[in-house]
Design a protein around this motif. Structure first.
Motif, PDB file in Angstrom:
ATOM      1  N   ALA A  42      24.891 151.618 -52.133  1.00  0.00           N
ATOM      2  CA  ALA A  42      23.958 152.312 -51.237  1.00  0.00           C
ATOM      3  C   ALA A  42      22.566 151.688 -51.308  1.00  0.00           C
ATOM      4  CB  ALA A  42      23.897 153.801 -51.576  1.00  0.00           C
ATOM      5  N   ASP A  43      22.146 151.268 -52.505  1.00  0.00           N
ATOM      6  CA  ASP A  43      20.852 150.581 -52.649  1.00  0.00           C
ATOM      7  C   ASP A  43      20.865 149.261 -51.884  1.00  0.00           C
ATOM      8  OD1 ASP A  43      19.893 152.566 -54.363  1.00  0.00           O
ATOM      9  OD2 ASP A  43      20.382 151.434 -56.180  1.00  0.00           O
ATOM     10  N   SER A  44      21.940 148.501 -52.053  1.00  0.00           N
ATOM     11  CA  SER A  44      22.063 147.212 -51.349  1.00  0.00           C
ATOM     12  C   SER A  44      22.019 147.423 -49.839  1.00  0.00           C
ATOM     13  CB  SER A  44      23.369 146.513 -51.725  1.00  0.00           C
ATOM     14  OG  SER A  44      23.404 146.200 -53.087  1.00  0.00           O
ATOM     15  N   TYR A  45      22.779 148.410 -49.372  1.00  0.00           N
ATOM     16  CA  TYR A  45      22.822 148.714 -47.941  1.00  0.00           C
ATOM     17  C   TYR A  45      21.430 149.059 -47.409  1.00  0.00           C
ATOM     18  CZ  TYR A  45      23.726 151.407 -43.671  1.00  0.00           C
ATOM     19  OH  TYR A  45      23.707 151.893 -42.382  1.00  0.00           O
ATOM     20  N   ARG A  46      20.725 149.943 -48.118  1.00  0.00           N
ATOM     21  CA  ARG A  46      19.389 150.369 -47.678  1.00  0.00           C
ATOM     22  C   ARG A  46      18.434 149.179 -47.586  1.00  0.00           C
ATOM     23  NH1 ARG A  46      15.362 151.023 -50.680  1.00  0.00           N
ATOM     24  NH2 ARG A  46      16.563 151.285 -52.590  1.00  0.00           N
ATOM     25  N   VAL A  65      22.378 137.013 -48.177  1.00  0.00           N
ATOM     26  CA  VAL A  65      22.657 137.110 -49.604  1.00  0.00           C
ATOM     27  C   VAL A  65      21.461 137.762 -50.290  1.00  0.00           C
ATOM     28  CG1 VAL A  65      23.274 135.836 -51.687  1.00  0.00           C
ATOM     29  CG2 VAL A  65      24.020 134.979 -49.454  1.00  0.00           C
ATOM     30  N   LEU A  66      21.736 138.806 -51.033  1.00  0.00           N
ATOM     31  CA  LEU A  66      20.727 139.477 -51.841  1.00  0.00           C
ATOM     32  C   LEU A  66      20.728 138.791 -53.201  1.00  0.00           C
ATOM     33  CD1 LEU A  66      18.961 142.003 -51.295  1.00  0.00           C
ATOM     34  CD2 LEU A  66      20.797 143.379 -52.258  1.00  0.00           C
ATOM     35  N   GLY A  76      14.961 138.038 -53.758  1.00  0.00           N
ATOM     36  CA  GLY A  76      14.786 137.658 -52.362  1.00  0.00           C
ATOM     37  C   GLY A  76      16.045 137.914 -51.572  1.00  0.00           C
ATOM     38  N   ILE A  77      15.933 137.769 -50.265  1.00  0.00           N
ATOM     39  CA  ILE A  77      17.072 137.868 -49.359  1.00  0.00           C
ATOM     40  C   ILE A  77      17.166 136.554 -48.616  1.00  0.00           C
ATOM     41  CG2 ILE A  77      18.068 139.040 -47.366  1.00  0.00           C
ATOM     42  CD1 ILE A  77      16.457 141.542 -48.256  1.00  0.00           C
ATOM     43  N   TYR A  78      18.322 135.919 -48.723  1.00  0.00           N
ATOM     44  CA  TYR A  78      18.537 134.624 -48.092  1.00  0.00           C
ATOM     45  C   TYR A  78      19.386 134.822 -46.844  1.00  0.00           C
ATOM     46  CZ  TYR A  78      20.453 129.886 -47.503  1.00  0.00           C
ATOM     47  OH  TYR A  78      20.853 128.682 -47.003  1.00  0.00           O
TER      48      TYR A  78
END
Length: 162
Positions: A42-46, A65-66, A76-78
């Motif tokens: 849920a954290d990743s999704y948010r 990719v987180l 970061g988010i790639y």
């Protein structure tokens, strides 16, 4: 019979100027304590949904990719790729070059399904298995693979498919 050591050939200086230089850098202006922490799907999704271009979520498939540190805080988010309506390319070499460059300890894979269907395809499952194996070799944990839609998500880890 005694062997003589072969002398190394001289390197032409002009040829060296044609060799590409490789630089590895990672810069963050965010303090580690201020980075969001991932403790669940849920954290990743948010986090991923907040950063997704809403104009593309139901239009074309994208793969992101987180990148996480040892405390599962976001480095970061790639954004790996943008494809068409029915698919996008996720090259494992590019996923892990980003993870290595950021010195990530773990990653969360994510792509969207513009159709709104969260069910993973056979190709999604095969890619996840391949990425998980590559991560094991590099000591970078693949914690999850999310399939995101505008209304919900599917976590392969939550479903025991990772």
């Amino acid at each position: 019979m005694e062997k003589t050591a072969k002398k190394p050939a001289k390197v032409n200086a002009a040829l060296l100027s044609r060799v590409a230089e490789v630089k590895l850098t990672y810069r963050s202006k965010v303090k580690p304590s201020e980075r969001p922490q991932v403790t669940s799907s849920a954290d990743s999704y948010r986090i991923l949904k907040e950063t997704w271009d809403t104009g593309k979520l139901e239009f074309v498939e994208q793969f992101k990719v987180l990148l996480l540190n040892r405390a599962n805080r976001v480095l970061g988010i790639y954004q790996l790729s943008t494809g068409g309506v029915a698919g996008t390319v996720a090259d494992p070499k590019l996923v892990f070059v980003a993870a290595l460059k950021a010195c990530a300890s773990a990653i969360v894979l994510c792509h969207n399904h513009p159709s709104g269907n969260t069910k993973p395809s056979t190709a999604d499952l095969a890619l996840t298995k391949k990425m998980k194996h590559a991560g094991e070799v590099l000591d970078i944990a693949v914690l999850d693979h999310l399939i995101l839609t505008s209304e919900s998500y599917y976590s392969l880890a939550d479903e025991g498919l990772l």
